[in-house]
Motif scaffolding. Structure first.
Motif, PDB file in Angstrom:
ATOM      1  N   GLU A  52       0.824  -1.213   0.000  1.00  0.00           N
ATOM      2  CA  GLU A  52       0.000   0.000   0.000  1.00  0.00           C
ATOM      3  C   GLU A  52       0.857   1.262   0.000  1.00  0.00           C
ATOM      4  O   GLU A  52       0.480   2.283  -0.586  1.00  0.00           O
ATOM      5  CB  GLU A  52      -0.934   0.006   1.212  1.00  0.00           C
ATOM      6  CG  GLU A  52      -2.049  -1.021   1.149  1.00  0.00           C
ATOM      7  CD  GLU A  52      -3.074  -0.695   0.073  1.00  0.00           C
ATOM      8  OE1 GLU A  52      -2.995   0.392  -0.532  1.00  0.00           O
ATOM      9  OE2 GLU A  52      -3.946  -1.530  -0.177  1.00  0.00           O
ATOM     10  N   GLY A  53       2.020   1.200   0.667  1.00  0.00           N
ATOM     11  CA  GLY A  53       2.914   2.357   0.666  1.00  0.00           C
ATOM     12  C   GLY A  53       3.448   2.660  -0.723  1.00  0.00           C
ATOM     13  O   GLY A  53       3.498   3.822  -1.137  1.00  0.00           O
ATOM     14  N   VAL A  54       3.831   1.613  -1.456  1.00  0.00           N
ATOM     15  CA  VAL A  54       4.288   1.804  -2.839  1.00  0.00           C
ATOM     16  C   VAL A  54       3.161   2.376  -3.685  1.00  0.00           C
ATOM     17  O   VAL A  54       3.363   3.286  -4.501  1.00  0.00           O
ATOM     18  CB  VAL A  54       4.791   0.472  -3.428  1.00  0.00           C
ATOM     19  CG1 VAL A  54       5.046   0.604  -4.924  1.00  0.00           C
ATOM     20  CG2 VAL A  54       6.063   0.029  -2.724  1.00  0.00           C
ATOM     21  N   ALA A  56       0.564   4.192  -2.645  1.00  0.00           N
ATOM     22  CA  ALA A  56       0.312   5.583  -2.265  1.00  0.00           C
ATOM     23  C   ALA A  56       1.364   6.519  -2.839  1.00  0.00           C
ATOM     24  O   ALA A  56       1.050   7.607  -3.343  1.00  0.00           O
ATOM     25  CB  ALA A  56       0.275   5.698  -0.738  1.00  0.00           C
ATOM     26  N   PHE A  57       2.633   6.094  -2.763  1.00  0.00           N
ATOM     27  CA  PHE A  57       3.713   6.909  -3.323  1.00  0.00           C
ATOM     28  C   PHE A  57       3.540   7.070  -4.833  1.00  0.00           C
ATOM     29  O   PHE A  57       3.716   8.169  -5.378  1.00  0.00           O
ATOM     30  CB  PHE A  57       5.063   6.259  -3.020  1.00  0.00           C
ATOM     31  CG  PHE A  57       6.237   6.964  -3.644  1.00  0.00           C
ATOM     32  CD1 PHE A  57       6.722   8.142  -3.102  1.00  0.00           C
ATOM     33  CD2 PHE A  57       6.835   6.454  -4.787  1.00  0.00           C
ATOM     34  CE1 PHE A  57       7.800   8.800  -3.687  1.00  0.00           C
ATOM     35  CE2 PHE A  57       7.905   7.102  -5.380  1.00  0.00           C
ATOM     36  CZ  PHE A  57       8.396   8.273  -4.818  1.00  0.00           C
ATOM     37  N   ALA A  58       3.180   5.978  -5.511  1.00  0.00           N
ATOM     38  CA  ALA A  58       2.966   6.045  -6.968  1.00  0.00           C
ATOM     39  C   ALA A  58       1.817   6.984  -7.300  1.00  0.00           C
ATOM     40  O   ALA A  58       1.901   7.782  -8.236  1.00  0.00           O
ATOM     41  CB  ALA A  58       2.681   4.647  -7.515  1.00  0.00           C
ATOM     42  N   LEU A  60       0.659   9.606  -5.602  1.00  0.00           N
ATOM     43  CA  LEU A  60       1.029  11.008  -5.403  1.00  0.00           C
ATOM     44  C   LEU A  60       2.042  11.467  -6.461  1.00  0.00           C
ATOM     45  O   LEU A  60       1.975  12.602  -6.935  1.00  0.00           O
ATOM     46  CB  LEU A  60       1.600  11.195  -3.997  1.00  0.00           C
ATOM     47  CG  LEU A  60       0.599  10.980  -2.852  1.00  0.00           C
ATOM     48  CD1 LEU A  60       1.293  11.037  -1.497  1.00  0.00           C
ATOM     49  CD2 LEU A  60      -0.524  12.010  -2.910  1.00  0.00           C
ATOM     50  N   THR A  61       2.964  10.593  -6.823  1.00  0.00           N
ATOM     51  CA  THR A  61       3.937  10.939  -7.863  1.00  0.00           C
ATOM     52  C   THR A  61       3.242  11.176  -9.195  1.00  0.00           C
ATOM     53  O   THR A  61       3.525  12.151  -9.902  1.00  0.00           O
ATOM     54  CB  THR A  61       4.977   9.813  -8.016  1.00  0.00           C
ATOM     55  OG1 THR A  61       5.618   9.579  -6.759  1.00  0.00           O
ATOM     56  CG2 THR A  61       6.024  10.191  -9.052  1.00  0.00           C
ATOM     57  N   GLY A  90      -3.981   8.702  -2.801  1.00  0.00           N
ATOM     58  CA  GLY A  90      -2.634   8.541  -2.279  1.00  0.00           C
ATOM     59  C   GLY A  90      -2.542   8.882  -0.801  1.00  0.00           C
ATOM     60  O   GLY A  90      -1.895   8.176  -0.017  1.00  0.00           O
ATOM     61  N   ASP A  93      -4.698   6.156   1.198  1.00  0.00           N
ATOM     62  CA  ASP A  93      -4.007   4.865   1.181  1.00  0.00           C
ATOM     63  C   ASP A  93      -2.691   4.916   1.958  1.00  0.00           C
ATOM     64  O   ASP A  93      -2.259   3.905   2.522  1.00  0.00           O
ATOM     65  CB  ASP A  93      -3.730   4.431  -0.261  1.00  0.00           C
ATOM     66  CG  ASP A  93      -4.936   3.751  -0.903  1.00  0.00           C
ATOM     67  OD1 ASP A  93      -5.786   3.225  -0.154  1.00  0.00           O
ATOM     68  OD2 ASP A  93      -5.046   3.761  -2.145  1.00  0.00           O
ATOM     69  N   GLY A  94      -2.048   6.079   1.988  1.00  0.00           N
ATOM     70  CA  GLY A  94      -0.823   6.213   2.767  1.00  0.00           C
ATOM     71  C   GLY A  94      -1.080   6.030   4.256  1.00  0.00           C
ATOM     72  O   GLY A  94      -0.344   5.315   4.950  1.00  0.00           O
ATOM     73  N   TYR A 249      -1.472   1.501 -10.752  1.00  0.00           N
ATOM     74  CA  TYR A 249      -0.627   2.670 -10.474  1.00  0.00           C
ATOM     75  C   TYR A 249       0.636   2.650 -11.326  1.00  0.00           C
ATOM     76  O   TYR A 249       1.009   3.659 -11.935  1.00  0.00           O
ATOM     77  CB  TYR A 249      -0.230   2.686  -8.997  1.00  0.00           C
ATOM     78  CG  TYR A 249      -1.294   3.175  -8.052  1.00  0.00           C
ATOM     79  CD1 TYR A 249      -1.978   4.356  -8.288  1.00  0.00           C
ATOM     80  CD2 TYR A 249      -1.592   2.456  -6.889  1.00  0.00           C
ATOM     81  CE1 TYR A 249      -2.942   4.813  -7.407  1.00  0.00           C
ATOM     82  CE2 TYR A 249      -2.546   2.901  -6.009  1.00  0.00           C
ATOM     83  CZ  TYR A 249      -3.219   4.083  -6.265  1.00  0.00           C
ATOM     84  OH  TYR A 249      -4.170   4.521  -5.393  1.00  0.00           O
TER      85      TYR A 249
END
Length: 319
Positions: A52-54, A56-58, A60-61, A90, A93-94, A249
């Motif tokens: 989920e962290g990956v 969320a980062f994807a 937002l990026t 993002g 989910d983060g 994502y």
């Protein structure tokens, strides 16, 4: 007529492939996982947090890249809905990724799906609404609201509605995910419609590729929401739709990085062309300066003699 017909056939073929890859195969995968491993479960919060962290980062990026490209007029303004939806997803989910409370993290995941699907579906709204000021207001509103929802969910976990009961998702959690998934499918229909129309981003081909990529993205999220209905917390199907969301994502992220690379290449070519043009201008200036110096002396003599002749009162024929 022949080229137009072939283009229509190619678009239709690509749409069928998209439906197969983004709907048929994920549904088949989810069904197989549930059927082949009905009793298998992996309750592992660190792996879940990583996945989920990956994601969320994807998200937002991707959103940041899209906002930049919209400002540079490399993406149509209707993509502001996609960027805004990804920001909300993002953030939610983060926060969802860092939790180890089943009820709270299912609540935040469901909110992320609901927010993302609803905002994505708003892409059908009229173009007249998308003024620069409203775009900025929308970004601020969704960002602030998502942060407040996430923080409030952490602070008041005991007050949240029941989302999981005995490892099974409640009707409310399924309903929230169904609404969000339906919104993603509506957005997918918009991108497919745009793909069939053709049109122009920076070029018709880029526009069509972008529409098809985001159609895939929304279809994958829609399928993940459908698989949520039939999954159980921590089972094979549950992990399956997590991977499908992650794939959605990464697909868009790769596409946008390719666009950025192509834009960078175009800018470099333009810079080289401008430098060559400047060099040509400087060479022309030097040539004109030299010719002016070479011609000035004889022309001055000719003009001076002509003026002397004009001043004399003598026979015109003799002059």
């Amino acid at each position: 007529m022949g080229e137009a017909g072939n283009s229509g056939v190619n678009r239709g073929t690509m749409i069928y492939r998209t439906l197969l890859l983004s709907v048929g195969l994920p549904l088949l995968l989810g069904t197989l996982l549930v059927s082949l491993f009905p009793e298998w479960k992996l309750s592992h919060y660190p792996i879940h947090a990583m996945v989920e962290g990956v994601g969320a980062f994807a998200a937002l990026t991707i959103a940041i890249l899209m906002v930049i490209m919209i400002r540079l007029d490399h993406l149509s303004t209707h993509y502001i809905w996609a960027a805004t939806a990804l920001i909300g997803m993002g953030i939610l989910d983060g926060f969802h990724a860092i939790l180890q409370s089943d009820n709270t993290f299912v609540w935040l995941h469901s909110l992320a799906t609901l927010v993302g699907g609803t905002i994505f579906a708003a892409i059908w709204s009229p173009a007249s609404w998308r003024t620069p000021r409203r775009q900025q207001q929308l970004l601020y509103l969704v960002t602030i609201s998502s942060v407040l929802l996430s923080v409030g969910s952490l602070l008041f976990q005991e007050s949240l509605p029941l989302m999981v009961e005995n490892g099974l998702f409640t009707r409310l959690s399924k309903l929230i995910n169904f609404i969000g998934g339906f919104g993603f499918l509506l957005a997918a229909s918009y991108f497919i419609y745009q793909f069939r129309r053709g049109g122009g981003m920076r070029s018709a081909q880029e526009y069509q590729n972008g529409s098809l990529v985001f159609a895939n993205h929304c279809l994958l999220f829609g399928v993940a929401a459908v698989l949520f209905e039939s999954s159980v917390l921590w089972d094979a199907g549950w992990w399956g739709w997590h991977l499908i969301r992650l794939l959605a994502y990464l697909t868009v992220l790769v596409y946008l990085f390719i666009l950025f690379k192509e834009d960078h290449g175009r800018l470099r070519k333009q810079a080289v062309s401008l430098q060559e043009a400047n060099d040509a201008i400087h060479a022309m200036d030097g040539f004109l300066s030299t010719m002016s110096h070479k011609l000035r002396t004889p022309l001055t003599s000719i003009i001076g003699n002509s003026e002397l002749l004009a001043e004399r009162e003598s026979d015109q024929e003799q002059q």
